[in-house]
Design a protein around this motif. Structure first.
Motif, PDB file in Angstrom:
ATOM      1  N   THR A 646     -95.344  -6.247  12.980  1.00 52.57           N
ATOM      2  CA  THR A 646     -94.744  -5.936  14.279  1.00 52.57           C
ATOM      3  C   THR A 646     -94.834  -4.440  14.558  1.00 52.57           C
ATOM      4  O   THR A 646     -94.939  -3.612  13.662  1.00 52.57           O
ATOM      5  N   LEU A 647     -94.767  -4.131  15.866  1.00 51.88           N
ATOM      6  CA  LEU A 647     -94.618  -2.750  16.297  1.00 51.88           C
ATOM      7  C   LEU A 647     -93.171  -2.327  16.125  1.00 51.88           C
ATOM      8  O   LEU A 647     -92.245  -3.128  16.336  1.00 51.88           O
ATOM      9  N   TYR A 675    -106.066  -1.658  10.549  1.00 51.59           N
ATOM     10  CA  TYR A 675    -107.278  -1.322  11.299  1.00 51.59           C
ATOM     11  C   TYR A 675    -106.945  -1.127  12.790  1.00 51.59           C
ATOM     12  O   TYR A 675    -105.974  -1.694  13.314  1.00 51.59           O
ATOM     13  N   ARG A 676    -107.822  -0.388  13.443  1.00 49.93           N
ATOM     14  CA  ARG A 676    -107.695  -0.138  14.885  1.00 49.93           C
ATOM     15  C   ARG A 676    -109.026  -0.438  15.555  1.00 49.93           C
ATOM     16  O   ARG A 676    -110.081  -0.001  15.089  1.00 49.93           O
ATOM     17  N   VAL A 677    -108.977  -1.195  16.666  1.00 46.39           N
ATOM     18  CA  VAL A 677    -110.168  -1.458  17.471  1.00 46.39           C
ATOM     19  C   VAL A 677    -109.806  -1.250  18.935  1.00 46.39           C
ATOM     20  O   VAL A 677    -108.629  -1.270  19.315  1.00 46.39           O
ATOM     21  N   VAL A 838    -106.043   2.709  24.665  1.00 43.38           N
ATOM     22  CA  VAL A 838    -105.391   1.408  24.505  1.00 43.38           C
ATOM     23  C   VAL A 838    -106.102   0.694  23.357  1.00 43.38           C
ATOM     24  O   VAL A 838    -107.324   0.498  23.392  1.00 43.38           O
ATOM     25  N   TRP A 839    -105.332   0.314  22.352  1.00 46.32           N
ATOM     26  CA  TRP A 839    -105.907  -0.182  21.109  1.00 46.32           C
ATOM     27  C   TRP A 839    -105.269  -1.497  20.681  1.00 46.32           C
ATOM     28  O   TRP A 839    -104.117  -1.782  21.029  1.00 46.32           O
ATOM     29  N   ASP A 840    -106.023  -2.243  19.905  1.00 47.09           N
ATOM     30  CA  ASP A 840    -105.496  -3.404  19.193  1.00 47.09           C
ATOM     31  C   ASP A 840    -105.454  -3.060  17.704  1.00 47.09           C
ATOM     32  O   ASP A 840    -106.446  -2.553  17.147  1.00 47.09           O
ATOM     33  N   TYR A 841    -104.320  -3.330  17.065  1.00 50.06           N
ATOM     34  CA  TYR A 841    -104.166  -3.073  15.633  1.00 50.06           C
ATOM     35  C   TYR A 841    -104.106  -4.400  14.883  1.00 50.06           C
ATOM     36  O   TYR A 841    -103.508  -5.384  15.368  1.00 50.06           O
ATOM     37  N   PRO A 858    -103.815  -9.419  17.102  1.00 56.59           N
ATOM     38  CA  PRO A 858    -103.695  -7.989  17.404  1.00 56.59           C
ATOM     39  C   PRO A 858    -102.327  -7.607  17.960  1.00 56.59           C
ATOM     40  O   PRO A 858    -101.665  -8.412  18.595  1.00 56.59           O
ATOM     41  N   LEU A 859    -101.932  -6.348  17.685  1.00 53.98           N
ATOM     42  CA  LEU A 859    -100.802  -5.724  18.344  1.00 53.98           C
ATOM     43  C   LEU A 859    -101.367  -4.690  19.310  1.00 53.98           C
ATOM     44  O   LEU A 859    -102.025  -3.744  18.885  1.00 53.98           O
TER      45      LEU A 859
END
Length: 864
Positions: A646-647, A675-677, A838-841, A858-859
């Motif tokens: 969770t964030l 990871y970050r995308v 703006v990223w998805d983790y 993703p978060l």
């Protein structure tokens, strides 16, 4: 200062001043000390609190950063690696200590001829060691089987005729076992008896039998053989392992980890500093664990696989004193060590973290001396990293150098300096350390600060952020590195030597920065066959089994057959290695200057020693290569998915994203990678950006932050909750939680935050109710800096670099603009901020063999 000196400083861009800050904001420094003795206040330094009274009684600090600085300061250094080839010959020799894996001959304790035999004993280390790995007689590496040296194949060196050499070893147990062979021959004469045990001393004994007269020159062409050995040195307390006790050395492990070795040298090495670990380590043990984990981080290699970030291997004698070894250890990890007022030591290895950063303000500084250039005598346009290279039988060696050709042209010559990392045995590690020193050397801003007691937290920190718009406006908002701080009561409290922190010092691209493996001169054995040089070694899982991949440099000789051998490094739990297992690779084909070899299946979950050799057509072997160590872990079972990911915290996220995750009751999970995308992109661990790895245990919770948590919005009332803090131009109103503009006149909404010229500021804003015209963010004052024009509703992210004279932030609408602004944010970007966007983790669990479990995510996160 003479007129000529002032002119020279101006000519080379060196400005300095020691003038005091004009406003008196604090009493003299003695007042807080004596007041604090009566009070209950405390400073927060590291993770603990220290009372003022403690500081008053023991305030001295020392920050030591080794590498190039130590070289320039002529700091004491250990013996050269070449000195380990021959034993010390003195009436009362200095004692030796060794860490990691190294070659050493120690000190000769006994040298006695009797009849046709020569007997000798060498004290290898003044403490217990893990193992003897390789043996040398003079400069010949020899094989020892059941204590007997195998004669070299050509000419029978060390075995011609009746000649033979025997070598015996002791690891340094307490009590130790006498050398029965020497006692039998020399005991009756009282030369070497059962009382000569050498308790707690690792040693090497030799018995050399003469050849017949006609064979003597063949057997011993260099005279009496002089032994030396490659050893795995001291056992150290790994404070990360609950099974190890600082008071029970039998629980300790052998290691190459620079942080753990440094802790051993400070507190447990008989020849070190002898500090009390309860005062030195325990108050800040979490900080030490963090540094040890960083040393053990896997750094990717250009050819595949990884190596540990910071490893330490070396030896020293008590002739030099403990500071010599301290400097050498710190050089292997770009280390910074501080002695805190209560006796604790704080280590920070070479990897920037905001958590190790403090702040100094105008009010904390009473004097300064700043240079904005480099004098000719201090200039360097080429840095040559030097390390100890096991592939050349443990000699000093250079890596590819770093240079600035433009600076060389301007100077008219090459100005070379050496980075000395002699306890570093990995050439890639030496390159990484050299890059860090090279980046620091290229910084033009350096000097010293006189710091009050109010700035004591900065004195103990490695990195310091300056908030000095009045005293040092050029450095306001800059990050500097604390290179050394000492007590200086006459200058306000402390004097801190600093250098501007280079951006990108932690960046490392193996493909472009690793350089070439240093060449190894052709080293042939008596069979005239070159010795292989290992470039890369990996343990590769294959289903439920493991094989070892070994990459060697191509000798450009197709007649040679490469062979790999391995053994279990500790077969009985007492440090005794197992038998060697050989695997020939007759069909291996060279490619790109390398030969890729592999073994068959090897024992799993074992620490293995691995070597390579060449076999000639006459079936003779070359010398075996340097021993490499690899762990053959294999776990084909993927770990279970995380139970939560969770964030944490809340928007807006200024340069960072924070997460919490927990593992299930799964014994296979060992690490979790974050990871970050880009938002909406498919997740692939091979192409996604790895932002961090956490070692984990089953059924436990963890937190992780990507980026800089210290950033704050420099704008007040950025959400327009009240009609305050903003100066409104024509057509602007603040109501309903927004700033609203009507068409008719170009005008702005302004505020005056503090700007630092050259600093990159990140900005965010939201436009709503748009009907016409263009609006933008702007910096004004001397030079105008414009942001992008906005002509539609939306939330926008951007960056702007402040120019000289900027003093006003503006939300500007042209004459046609009609619409509203909200959530306007501005903050200074730092090198540790997570990238804007703006990223998805994703969170990916892995087992001990690197087998991946199901990813969580993703978060979606918007990072301003």
């Amino acid at each position: 200062m003479s007129f000529h000196h002032r002119m020279m400083l101006q000519r080379y861009g060196l400005g300095c001043t020691t003038s005091l800050y004009s406003e008196v904001l604090f009493d003299p420094i003695f007042t807080p000390i004596f007041t604090a003795v009566l009070g209950t206040g405390a400073f927060n330094i590291g993770v603990a609190s220290i009372s003022y009274a403690s500081i008053a009684s023991a305030i001295a600090t020392t920050a030591i950063s080794i590498g190039l600085q130590a070289l320039l300061a002529q700091a004491p250094k250990p013996p050269k690696p070449e000195d380990g080839r021959a034993p010390l010959n003195q009436a009362i020799p200095f004692r030796v200590y060794a860490v990691g894996r190294t070659r050493v001959a120690g000190a000769r304790m006994m040298w006695e001829a009797k009849g046709s035999n020569l007997y000798s004993v060498q004290a290898i280390a003044g403490h217990r060691i893990k193992s003897f790995n390789r043996f040398y007689l003079n400069d010949d590496e020899v094989t020892v089987v059941d204590n007997v040296v195998t004669p070299l194949t050509t000419g029978g060196r060390y075995g011609a005729g009746s000649a033979n050499v025997r070598l015996y070893t002791r690891l340094g147990a307490n009590p130790e076992t006498p050398y029965a062979e020497l006692v039998s021959a020399l005991g009756a004469d009282g030369i070497w008896t059962n009382d000569h045990r050498g308790d707690g001393q690792a040693s090497l004994a030799m018995l050399a039998h003469n050849a017949d007269a006609q064979d003597q020159q063949t057997a011993f062409p260099y005279g009496a053989p002089s032994p030396s050995v490659e050893i795995d040195g001291a056992y150290c307390w790994d404070f990360r392992d609950p099974a190890q006790s600082p008071t029970d050395p039998s629980t300790w492990t052998w290691t190459r980890n620079s942080a753990i070795i440094l802790a051993w040298h400070l507190c447990f090495n008989e020849f070190g500093f002898g500090l009390d670990y309860q005062k030195t380590l325990l108050p800040v043990i979490d900080l030490w664990k963090e540094e040890a984990d960083i040393c053990d981080e896997d750094v990717p290699l250009a050819g595949g696989g990884t190596e540990k970030r910071y490893q330490c291997n070396g030896w020293d004698t008590t002739e030099n004193g403990p500071k010599s070894g301290l400097n050498a250890i710190l050089a292997t990890c770009d280390g910074h060590l501080v002695a805190r007022g209560d006796g604790a030591r704080i280590l920070t290895v070479g990897k920037f973290r905001e958590s190790r950063t403090a702040t100094l303000t105008d009010a904390d500084i009473v004097g300064h001396n700043v240079q904005y250039g480099v004098l000719f005598e201090d200039e360097c346009n080429r840095l040559v990293p030097k390390f100890t290279y096991p592939a050349t039988n443990y000699t000093s060696c250079d890596t590819d150098f770093f240079e600035d050709t433009d600076a060389q042209i301007a100077a008219g010559r090459v100005l070379t300096m050496e980075g000395s990392y002699e306890w570093c045995h990995q050439w890639r590690q030496a390159r990484r350390l050299g890059k860090r020193d090279w980046e620091r050397m290229r910084q033009k801003v350096k000097g010293s600060l006189d710091v009050r007691l109010s700035g004591i937290n900065a004195v103990y920190a490695r990195w310091v952020r300056l908030e000095t718009p009045k005293r040092l406006p050029k450095l306001d908002g800059k990050l500097v590195e604390n290179r050394r701080s000492i007590v200086a009561l006459t200058k306000g409290g402390f004097t801190m030597d600093f250098i501007e922190h280079p951006e990108g010092i932690d960046d490392w691209n193996p493909a472009t920065e690793e350089g070439q493996q240093p060449p190894v001169p052709p080293a042939v054995n008596a069979s005239e066959i070159p010795t292989p040089v290992i470039n890369l070694i990996q343990a590769k899982a294959n289903g439920g089994s493991v094989y070892i991949r070994v990459v060697i440099i191509d000798p450009d000789d197709g007649s040679l057959t490469p062979v790999v051998r391995y053994r279990v490094a500790d077969a009985d739990g007492l440090g005794t290695p197992g038998a060697w297992v050989e695997q020939q690779n007759p069909n291996a084909e060279p490619s790109g200057g390398y030969i890729d070899l592999s073994t068959g299946n090897v024992p799993t979950d074992e620490v293995l020693d691995v070597q390579a050799a060449f076999i000639a057509s006459n079936r003779r072997y070359s010398n075996w290569s340097v021993t490499e160590t690899v762990t053959s872990t294999s776990d084909p079972t993927p770990p279970a998915a995380l139970t939560s990911f969770t964030l944490t915290g809340s928007a807006p996220r200024l340069g960072n994203a924070a997460f919490a995750f927990s593992t299930g009751n799964d014994t296979h999970v060992r690490t979790v990678q974050i990871y970050r995308v880009a938002a909406g992109s498919a997740f692939d661990p091979d192409t996604a950006t790895l932002v961090g790895t956490r070692a984990v245990a089953p059924s436990a919770g963890y937190s992780f932050t990507d980026g800089d948590t210290t950033r704050t919005n420099l704008l007040t009332n950025s959400g327009f909750d009240t009609d305050t803090d903003w100066a409104k131009g024509t057509g602007w109103t603040i109501s309903g939680g927004k700033a609203n503009k009507t068409a008719g006149t170009q005008s702005g909404l302004t505020q005056a935050p503090s700007f630092v010229a050259g600093t990159v500021y990140r900005l965010a804003s939201t436009v709503s109710g748009y009907s016409a015209g263009t609006a933008r963010l702007r910096f004004t004052g001397t030079t105008t800096v414009n942001g992008a024009g906005r002509t539609a509703n939306g939330s926008y992210l951007e960056k702007m670099t402040a120019a000289t004279g900027n003093n006003t932030f503006v939300v500007l609408g042209d004459a046609s603009f009609a619409g509203s602004y909200d959530d306007v944010i501005m903050f200074a970007e730092t090198v540790s901020c997570a990238p804007q966007g703006v990223w998805d983790y994703y969170a990916l669990p892995l087992n001990v063999s690197g087998v991946e479990g199901p990813p969580s995510g993703p978060l979606n996160v918007t990072i301003i």
